[in-house]
Scaffold this motif. Structure first.
Motif: not given
Ligand SMILES: [Cu+2]
Length: 131
Positions: A122-127
């Motif tokens: 659940g520790m997600t990110g987006k660039i």
């Protein structure tokens, strides 16, 4: 000769030794004016563009936009280790790193990169990388 005396005293005030008694006192005033030009510094941003803080088992901000060639920097401010791993194209994969440590990735092409911390579901990110 009073004029010469005034000119000499001005030169003395400006810190010049006074080798010449011509009307050069106008140029000797210039150095004193340069001290007041460096005011109004820009306010420091909390997170620089391209900087992601790892805190509270989250990427903050979770979504960022940078340009091609920009460097994304992750900084861990949690007391536990994190990593940042691109789950789409494999452009980057950091080791686990601890509090106070950073990891950098320089973007090379436009597109969207979704990434995760592999040890924290659940520790997600987006660039988003733009031209
Ligand atoms: Cu993590």
């Amino acid at each position: 000769m009073r004029k010469t005396a005034v000119a000499l005293s001005l030169l003395a005030l400006a810190g010049f030794a006074g080798c010449g008694d011509d009307d050069e006192d106008t140029t000797s005033n210039a150095p004193a004016e340069t001290t007041t030009s460096q005011t109004g510094a820009a306010p420091a941003p909390e997170a620089a563009p391209g900087e992601v803080i790892m805190k509270g088992i989250r990427f903050q901000p979770a979504e960022i936009t940078v340009k091609v060639g920009d460097t994304v920097t992750w900084k861990n401010e949690d007391p536990v280790d994190h990593n940042a791993v691109d789950e789409d194209g494999g452009q980057f994969k950091s080791e686990l790193f601890g509090e106070g440590k950073t990891y950098e990735f320089k973007t090379t092409k436009a597109g969207v990169i979704n990434y995760v911390c592999t040890v924290h579901p659940g520790m997600t990110g987006k660039i988003t990388v733009t031209e």
